[in-house]
Each structure stands twice: as structure tokens, then as C-alpha cells.
Design a protein around this motif. Sequence first.
Motif, PDB file in Angstrom:
ATOM      1  N   ILE A 203      -7.033 -34.191  -2.877  1.00  0.00           N
ATOM      2  CA  ILE A 203      -7.849 -34.372  -1.342  1.00  0.00           C
ATOM      3  C   ILE A 203      -8.460 -35.880  -1.400  1.00  0.00           C
ATOM      4  O   ILE A 203      -9.338 -36.067  -2.364  1.00  0.00           O
ATOM      5  CB  ILE A 203      -8.597 -33.377  -1.062  1.00  0.00           C
ATOM      6  N   SER A 204      -7.909 -36.877  -0.660  1.00  0.00           N
ATOM      7  CA  SER A 204      -8.662 -37.888  -0.471  1.00  0.00           C
ATOM      8  C   SER A 204      -8.633 -38.824   0.714  1.00  0.00           C
ATOM      9  O   SER A 204      -7.488 -38.872   1.162  1.00  0.00           O
ATOM     10  CB  SER A 204      -7.972 -39.050  -1.677  1.00  0.00           C
TER      11      SER A 204
ATOM     12  N   VAL B  34      -3.480 -34.315   0.253  1.00  0.00           N
ATOM     13  CA  VAL B  34      -4.244 -34.348   1.458  1.00  0.00           C
ATOM     14  C   VAL B  34      -4.841 -35.540   1.786  1.00  0.00           C
ATOM     15  O   VAL B  34      -6.178 -35.715   1.129  1.00  0.00           O
ATOM     16  CB  VAL B  34      -5.089 -32.921   1.533  1.00  0.00           C
ATOM     17  N   THR B  35      -4.296 -36.385   2.738  1.00  0.00           N
ATOM     18  CA  THR B  35      -5.086 -37.590   2.754  1.00  0.00           C
ATOM     19  C   THR B  35      -4.910 -38.060   4.226  1.00  0.00           C
ATOM     20  O   THR B  35      -4.274 -37.660   5.004  1.00  0.00           O
ATOM     21  CB  THR B  35      -4.389 -38.575   1.845  1.00  0.00           C
ATOM     22  N   ASN B  36      -6.015 -39.008   4.678  1.00  0.00           N
ATOM     23  CA  ASN B  36      -6.267 -39.295   6.174  1.00  0.00           C
ATOM     24  C   ASN B  36      -5.543 -40.746   6.170  1.00  0.00           C
ATOM     25  O   ASN B  36      -5.603 -41.022   7.282  1.00  0.00           O
ATOM     26  CB  ASN B  36      -7.559 -39.641   6.290  1.00  0.00           C
ATOM     27  N   THR B  37      -4.515 -41.423   5.028  1.00  0.00           N
ATOM     28  CA  THR B  37      -4.327 -42.722   5.273  1.00  0.00           C
ATOM     29  C   THR B  37      -2.674 -42.567   4.836  1.00  0.00           C
ATOM     30  O   THR B  37      -2.213 -42.503   3.863  1.00  0.00           O
ATOM     31  CB  THR B  37      -5.008 -43.607   4.383  1.00  0.00           C
TER      32      THR B  37
ATOM     33  N   ILE C  20      -1.816 -42.661  -2.893  1.00  0.00           N
ATOM     34  CA  ILE C  20      -1.706 -41.239  -3.052  1.00  0.00           C
ATOM     35  C   ILE C  20      -0.276 -40.536  -2.471  1.00  0.00           C
ATOM     36  O   ILE C  20       0.230 -39.933  -2.898  1.00  0.00           O
ATOM     37  CB  ILE C  20      -2.772 -40.543  -2.917  1.00  0.00           C
ATOM     38  N   THR C  21      -0.053 -41.216  -1.231  1.00  0.00           N
ATOM     39  CA  THR C  21       1.203 -40.696  -0.574  1.00  0.00           C
ATOM     40  C   THR C  21       2.512 -40.963  -1.416  1.00  0.00           C
ATOM     41  O   THR C  21       3.376 -40.105  -1.539  1.00  0.00           O
ATOM     42  CB  THR C  21       1.311 -41.088   0.684  1.00  0.00           C
ATOM     43  N   ARG C  22       2.262 -42.046  -2.280  1.00  0.00           N
ATOM     44  CA  ARG C  22       3.410 -42.338  -2.975  1.00  0.00           C
ATOM     45  C   ARG C  22       3.511 -41.792  -4.494  1.00  0.00           C
ATOM     46  O   ARG C  22       4.677 -41.643  -4.833  1.00  0.00           O
ATOM     47  CB  ARG C  22       3.492 -43.826  -3.375  1.00  0.00           C
TER      48      ARG C  22
ATOM     49  N   LEU D 155       0.224 -33.766   3.103  1.00  0.00           N
ATOM     50  CA  LEU D 155      -0.127 -33.099   4.183  1.00  0.00           C
ATOM     51  C   LEU D 155      -1.269 -34.287   4.767  1.00  0.00           C
ATOM     52  O   LEU D 155      -2.426 -34.414   4.427  1.00  0.00           O
ATOM     53  CB  LEU D 155      -0.989 -31.910   4.060  1.00  0.00           C
ATOM     54  N   LEU D 156      -1.027 -34.922   5.913  1.00  0.00           N
ATOM     55  CA  LEU D 156      -1.904 -35.797   6.654  1.00  0.00           C
ATOM     56  C   LEU D 156      -3.002 -35.271   7.235  1.00  0.00           C
ATOM     57  O   LEU D 156      -2.664 -34.477   8.112  1.00  0.00           O
ATOM     58  CB  LEU D 156      -1.101 -36.764   7.421  1.00  0.00           C
TER      59      LEU D 156
END
Length: 363
Positions: A100-101, A126-129, A134-136, A142-143
Motif C-alpha cells: 500500500i502506497s 494499492v496506490t493512488n498514483t 510501484i505499478t510497474r 488496485l488504484l
Amino acid sequence: ELGVYEDFMMKEIHEQPEALRATLAGRLDAEGRVDLSETGLDLRHVNRVVVVACGTALHAGLLGKGLIERLARLPVEVAVASEYRYADPVGDENTLVVAISQSGETTDTLAAVEAARYFGGKVLAVTNTRGSLITREADAVLLTEAGPEICVASTKAFAAQVAALDLLALELARVRGTVSDDELLSLGRDLRRAPEKVAAALALLEGKTEAAVELFEDARCSLFLGRGPAFPVALEGALKLKEISYIPSEGYAAGEMKHGPIALVDEQCPVVAILGEGVLREKTLSNVEETAARGANVVAIAREDDAAADRVGRVVLCVPDAPEILRPLVWSVPLQLLAHDIATDRGLDVDKPRNLAKSVTVE
Ligand code: F6R
């Protein structure tokens, strides 16, 4: 950009209903059915969950642990990312690692993800960006849809993280068949009311913190207490207060008070107590009564018309009644407002606390 708000923290606290709505949208239908197929993850073989995160995201993870264990009957470990990365962690390919970040750029959290690679764990970020590092690195994303968070102290991103983990807990319970279909739908419909309930809490608390702020005027330190799901909320409340007001503040499981921290209690160490509901409320009340008997000025977070809260609390901050799954989100609201108002009362810049950066890209 601030509109009617005096700072970004207050603006973002008030954006929580929208952050929740956007995070649930498309993932939870009107009947209460969850759809997380966007992640592409096959959750059927998951036999253990490890959450890795830092700070506020870690507290969201602790709330997720409670719900996943209760609903999906899976063991969940919540690990401080900076520790996990050097811990030679145990797991296998059936371990689901949830990183989570808010920023998606936190070095320690990224390194924890890498550590989980050694045992072949599947990683859900689980990220807001969108497009963050981290998405890579993750297998699935899960945005959270909280929108840009400017204030260093996280509020709306935390709410969105909690909602995302609630969705994950419901989905794991469905896949594992640990909760009946009816109950799952009913929990899903409860979750859909998150924006409404958090908005109700904001409305109820508007302009209500003054008496509580006064109790902190000469505070040397403070304690935040809760049990069960109120414990992670207490940890988060204490973090929020210490990072923007510089008042040493600790979150404690209310039952741990007698094992040391109660020695801190006097008139200059206010106690913020999230009373909670049911059996745990009774237990928390008796722990809080012990602090009051030793001179603590207690701020009680409780439902309206709670006579016991009126007795134990010098000040009561009322929250609306809410379904169980939504209570941690609702309890967070008075703690965010309290931290904000204590810090601004001291003339501090709540959006840019000293020594802190919004995104921690160093070890
Ligand atoms: C506290 C706060 C920090 C962050 C932590 C992790 O209000 O914002 O504790 O939660 O630095 O940051 P992210 O979520 O970007 O990995």
C-alpha cells in the motif's frame, strides 16, 4: 485551488466522501456485489496475506488485516516495509503481498515488494498514483481514486486505502466461500454508504473541536486508545497529531495501558479514546475510566447520546451511527479534525510540517 478552505489538509479531509465514492465506483454495484476483475488476479489459491507499507498506509493495512481475517479467515501479517525488506521473509507462491502506497514511490515499500519476489509471492499494489514505480513492480494494481493529495499528512488517501482493502476483504471472502452470499451482499451495500456516512460525520463535527483543542493547550504528550478496529484508528490519530502539532502522541491498544503507558497520565497528558461498540466498548470504557481516575482529560469519540461517554469524557466528539464496516472511517474524521485544529491553534503550517516530505524516496 483552496476554495473555501484555509489549507489543503482541511480541503482534503472534506474530500473524503468523494475519494470514497470514486474508489468504490465500478467495483461495487447497487446490490452490493464486488468486482475486482480489473486486477486480473486469481485469488483462489491464496493461503496467506502479507501487507507491506509505511506510516499511514500501514495503519490502513492493519484495518485490512482485521477485516480479511474475520471475513476470509486467512492469516494476515502486516509488516513495516523498512523492516520487511531486510527480514528474509517467509512465504511461497500462494502468498498474496499487498503493498500500500499513496505515492507509489516510497523506497522502503518498493524494496519490500522486491523482497517478496524471492519467495515468489504475487504482489498487489494499492496506490493512488497512476504510472508510479510501484505499478510497474507489482503483478496487479488496485488504484485508489482519492485524487492528488497535497498536504503531507495523509487523510483522503487513507480513507481510500481503507475502502480498497474492504473491497479486497469482501472479494477474498467470496472466493473462499467463508461468508454466505446474502451476508456478502449486505456488507457490500453497507460499504456503498461510506461516502454518505463520512459526510454525515463531517457535518456533525463541523465547528465542534474547540473544547477538545483547549485540553491540548498545555499538553506535554497525549495518548490515543482503542480496541479491535479502533486500535489502528488510534495509531493513525496519534500519528496525525504528532506529525503536524509536534506533541508527542502514542496510539495504544486500550488494554495495554496498565502495562506501562498509564504512568504517563496526568492533567497534561490528554487521552483520546475511541470507545467503539459492543463488548469492546465496555472494555475500552473501563480502561479509559482508569486514566480519568488518574487525572487524564479525556476526549471521548462516541456515538451521539452515549451517557457513559459523557461521564468519562471531559469532552465528547460525536460521530454518527454507522454499519460496522464503516466505523473506522467514521471514527477517523474527528481525529483528523482534532489534529488539524490543535496544530493551527499553535500557529503551525499543517500542510508542510517540519522535517517531512510528501514522498519518501530515500531509505
Ligand atoms: C502520514 C503520512 C506518511 C505516509 C508514508 C507512506 O500522514 O502521510 O506516514 O503514509 O510516508 O507514504 P506512501 O503511502 O506514499 O507510501
